[in-house]
Design a protein around this motif. Structure first.
Motif, short mmCIF file in Angstrom:
data_model
loop_
_atom_site.label_atom_id
_atom_site.label_comp_id
_atom_site.label_asym_id
_atom_site.label_seq_id
_atom_site.Cartn_x
_atom_site.Cartn_y
_atom_site.Cartn_z
N ASN A 149 0.40 4.26 -2.16
CA ASN A 149 0.03 3.53 -0.47
C ASN A 149 0.00 2.59 0.03
OD1 ASN A 149 -1.75 3.23 1.35
ND2 ASN A 149 -3.69 3.31 0.76
N TRP A 150 1.61 2.25 -0.02
CA TRP A 150 2.03 1.73 0.09
C TRP A 150 1.95 0.40 1.18
CZ3 TRP A 150 6.56 0.65 -2.76
CH2 TRP A 150 6.48 2.04 -3.37
N LEU A 151 0.67 0.67 2.19
CA LEU A 151 0.44 -0.41 3.48
C LEU A 151 -1.54 -0.85 2.87
CD1 LEU A 151 1.30 0.74 6.36
CD2 LEU A 151 2.09 -1.29 5.90
N GLY A 152 -1.75 0.30 2.26
CA GLY A 152 -3.16 -0.19 1.63
C GLY A 152 -3.60 -0.78 0.35
N ASP A 153 -2.44 -0.94 -0.92
CA ASP A 153 -2.27 -1.76 -1.60
C ASP A 153 -1.88 -2.72 -2.02
OD1 ASP A 153 -2.46 -2.55 -4.16
OD2 ASP A 153 -1.19 -1.56 -5.20
N PRO A 154 -2.83 -4.13 -2.09
CA PRO A 154 -2.91 -5.80 -2.01
C PRO A 154 -1.26 -6.17 -2.07
CG PRO A 154 -5.21 -5.43 -2.74
CD PRO A 154 -4.55 -4.01 -2.60
N ALA A 157 1.43 -4.48 0.10
CA ALA A 157 1.36 -4.36 1.79
C ALA A 157 2.69 -5.36 2.24
CB ALA A 157 0.04 -4.94 2.13
N LEU A 158 1.96 -6.42 1.87
CA LEU A 158 3.30 -7.78 2.60
C LEU A 158 5.18 -7.26 2.38
CD1 LEU A 158 3.20 -10.89 4.17
CD2 LEU A 158 3.41 -11.46 1.89
N PHE A 159 5.47 -6.60 1.23
CA PHE A 159 6.57 -6.37 0.95
C PHE A 159 6.64 -5.08 2.16
CE2 PHE A 159 5.27 -7.82 -2.80
CZ PHE A 159 6.42 -9.86 -3.05
N ALA A 160 6.00 -3.96 2.37
CA ALA A 160 6.72 -3.27 2.56
C ALA A 160 7.08 -3.90 4.67
CB ALA A 160 5.24 -1.87 2.99
N THR A 237 -1.79 -3.19 10.01
CA THR A 237 -2.51 -3.47 8.51
C THR A 237 -3.71 -4.12 8.96
OG1 THR A 237 -1.84 -5.63 7.55
CG2 THR A 237 -0.90 -3.81 6.76
N GLY A 238 -3.40 -4.88 10.44
CA GLY A 238 -4.38 -6.26 10.72
C GLY A 238 -4.66 -7.24 9.58
N GLY A 239 -3.91 -7.52 8.52
CA GLY A 239 -3.94 -8.53 8.13
C GLY A 239 -4.52 -8.23 6.19
N THR A 244 -4.23 -10.03 2.62
CA THR A 244 -2.55 -10.45 1.94
C THR A 244 -2.17 -10.13 3.01
OG1 THR A 244 -2.67 -7.75 1.02
CG2 THR A 244 -3.39 -9.23 -0.79
N THR A 245 -1.97 -9.82 4.55
CA THR A 245 -0.52 -9.63 4.90
C THR A 245 -1.22 -10.63 6.05
OG1 THR A 245 -1.26 -7.78 5.80
CG2 THR A 245 -0.05 -7.40 4.34
N GLU A 246 -2.40 -11.51 5.97
CA GLU A 246 -2.87 -12.45 7.17
C GLU A 246 -2.04 -13.57 7.17
OE1 GLU A 246 -4.92 -12.17 9.72
OE2 GLU A 246 -7.07 -13.06 7.92
#
Lengths: 294, 278
Positions: A149-154, A157-160, A237-239, A244-246
């Motif tokens: 779950n590329w964008l769901g896994d902390p 997510a950032l690498f995606a 991701t909304g952050g 983790t993507t903030e």
């Protein structure tokens, strides 16, 4: 005659200057002023002037801000070298004299015109857990254990998001490099041919040294792009997950328009602006000294 | 000789690969939009539609009536912004290129400085300002900030264009008795047509896809523009119809893609110009 010309110039620039003044300069200065206050939009009390307190809190106390700062730096550190190297290679290939060149150029530059929010939707879908083409592809080539779950896994997510930013960055930067490559006189390569240089030698001794200008521009764009990354993250991701993507931009935006701490948000926005200005000033300086040496 | 052919094959192969990667996301959405909902949700995804049809395109406006509103809003806003930017930037660019006046370099410098500032810096005061004026959720509330943010780059390109036009043409026109304004719109504007097209293309593309301002300054659904509206469409149903969504995405990017295919030259040159001098 001279008097006349002098007057008309002001008429010509008046519409542009007044719009830019009221909807750019004034807000930019107002924002600087607000960054020194504890202004909260939803609060009716008069904002107090608190000098550098917002900046001090952001830079030394606010762990969420520092985390966002770290993520912005991470995006830059990972994506920038990859984008630069890959787009240089792409630009060199696009400068070869081959058939169907214009088709290749069109295909490679196309991502530039896909608006940020539409490409974010598409990429979110590519990464999606059950319907995403990425997981499906992995399964088909018997790499099912990598499905994710590329964008769901902390953890990923950032690498995606970085992978997506590389995709969109290559289009822009290969245009910039190609501009520089086209400007290199053909004779240099012909001279190289006579001296019996090979492909690699031409790249290292002729192409790269003459691309200093584009290199510096690409790095300015690289800094700015990393600091200004917003739309794709906001939509994908909304952050999240778990912040983790903030990044700086999403952090600032949330402060301004979700908790309405606008004074604080302005300070955060100004930190972003100052970083951009410092870095582009530094780059300009480098460009100038390079020119001086040449 | 053999090595040369190998080299060519290598170049073609790499270019095909890069082109594929860069086109893949749009291509995938395009192919998905031709699939039936059942096929999209099947566990075995085929890249090529098994049974291609235009069902999604026929249904998208019926099932998602808001899409028409978004397209209308985007068209009106983008149209007005592009035309106003062109007119205002032509005048200002001409003045900065050809006329002498006090503080011209300071003014130009500060206009160009604005380009580097992230939008969120001016967005916050613009939001409070528009709330006070009561123009949030209106066309004008988006159009003016859009013009303001498009102008610096547009002025820069137009200035470059007019500077490139030879002085002797201007002198000849003055000898022939042209007034300053006649000189501008009868001679300079037609000669600067390339710059005008470049500005039009770049402004169109940036406004048609703009997200942050449109997302912040408009809260009512009926005033939303396409980039924001499409994200909302996706959010509303969550798991609903991907076929319709991909048709909507394709419809929304078609104008940009067509413009790019026709006027690619200007677009690429605009970016290079901006880069080289900026």
């Amino acid at each position: 005659m001279k008097e006349n010309k002098f007057n008309t110039a002001y008429i010509y620039i008046f519409p542009a200057c007044s719009i830019i003044f009221f909807f750019m300069f004034y807000p930019i200065i107002k924002s600087l002023y607000l960054s020194f206050t504890n202004y909260v939009y939803t609060d009716v009390s008069v904002p107090k002037f608190i000098l550098f307190k917002n900046y001090i809190n952001l830079l030394f106390k606010d762990t969420a801000f520092l985390k966002a700062f770290k993520h912005t730096c991470l995006i830059f550190i990972i994506s920038f070298p990859l984008i630069t190297i890959l787009s240089l290679i792409v630009a060199v290939l696009l400068n070869e004299k081959i058939k169907y060149l214009s088709i290749f150029r069109t295909a490679i530059f196309l991502p530039l015109v896909i608006p940020g929010s539409q490409s974010a939707i598409i990429w979110q879908w590519i990464y999606s857990n059950d319907l995403g083409i990425l997981n499906n592809f992995l399964q088909k080539v018997h790499l099912g254990f990598l499905c994710h779950n590329w964008l769901g896994d902390p953890k990923t997510a950032l690498f995606a998001i970085i992978a997506m930013s590389i995709w969109s960055g290559i289009a822009l930067n290969s245009v910039l490099f190609l501009g520089g490559l086209i400007a290199i006189p053909e004779e240099l390569y012909e001279a190289g041919d006579i001296d019996g240089t090979n492909w690699r030698q031409r790249l290292v001794y002729i192409t790269v040294p003459l691309l200093k200008g584009p290199f510096i521009l690409v790095s300015i764009y690289g800094f700015m792009g990393a600091i200004k990354i917003f739309t794709s993250i906001w939509i994908m991701t909304g952050g999240g997950p778990a912040d983790t993507t903030e990044v700086l931009y999403t952090f600032t935006y949330k402060k301004a328009f979700m908790t309405f701490e606008m004074g604080y948000a302005c300070a955060s926005a100004y930190i972003m602006a100052i970083i951009i200005l410092l870095l582009s000033w530094l780059n300009m300086r480098l460009l100038k000294t390079e020119k001086g040496e040449l | 000789m053999n090595k040369k052919i190998l080299n060519k094959i290598f170049i073609y192969f790499s270019l095909c690969f890069v082109s594929f990667v860069s086109l893949f996301p749009s291509l995938w959405i395009l192919l998905t939009s031709l699939k039936s909902e059942k096929e999209i949700h099947s566990s075995n995804i085929h890249l090529i539609p098994q049974n291609p049809n235009f069902e999604n395109y026929l249904n998208v406006f019926k099932e998602l009536p808001d899409l028409i509103t978004y397209i209308k809003n985007s068209t009106i806003i983008t149209g007005i912004v592009v035309i106003s930017t062109l007119i205002i930037a032509s005048f200002a660019g001409y003045a900065f290129a050809r006329m002498k006046f006090k503080c011209s370099s300071v003014l130009l410098g500060s206009i160009l400085f604005v380009i580097t500032i992230p939008a969120v810096v001016f967005l916050i005061p613009i939001y409070t300002m528009e709330a006070n004026l009561g123009i949030l959720n209106t066309y004008i509330g988006l159009i003016i900030p859009y013009i303001a943010s498009s102008l610096p780059f547009a002025i820069f390109i137009m200035r470059g264009t007019y500077r490139g036009i030879s002085n002797s043409i201007e002198e000849a026109a003055i000898i022939d008795g042209c007034s300053s304004f006649q000189l501008f719109y009868k001679i300079m504007v037609p000669l600067g047509i390339q710059g005008i097209i470049t500005v039009a293309v770049l402004t169109f593309l940036s406004i048609w896809g703009e997200f942050i301002l449109a997302f912040s300054l408009v809260e009512e659904s009926r005033m939303r523009t396409l980039p924001v509206g499409i994200v909302l469409l996706k959010g509303e149903g969550g798991s609903w119809s991907y076929g319709l969504l991909s048709a909507a995405v394709i419809i929304s990017i078609i104008p940009s893609v067509i413009l790019f295919l026709i006027l690619q030259r200007y677009f690429v040159r605009g970016i290079m110009q901006g880069a080289i001098k900026g």
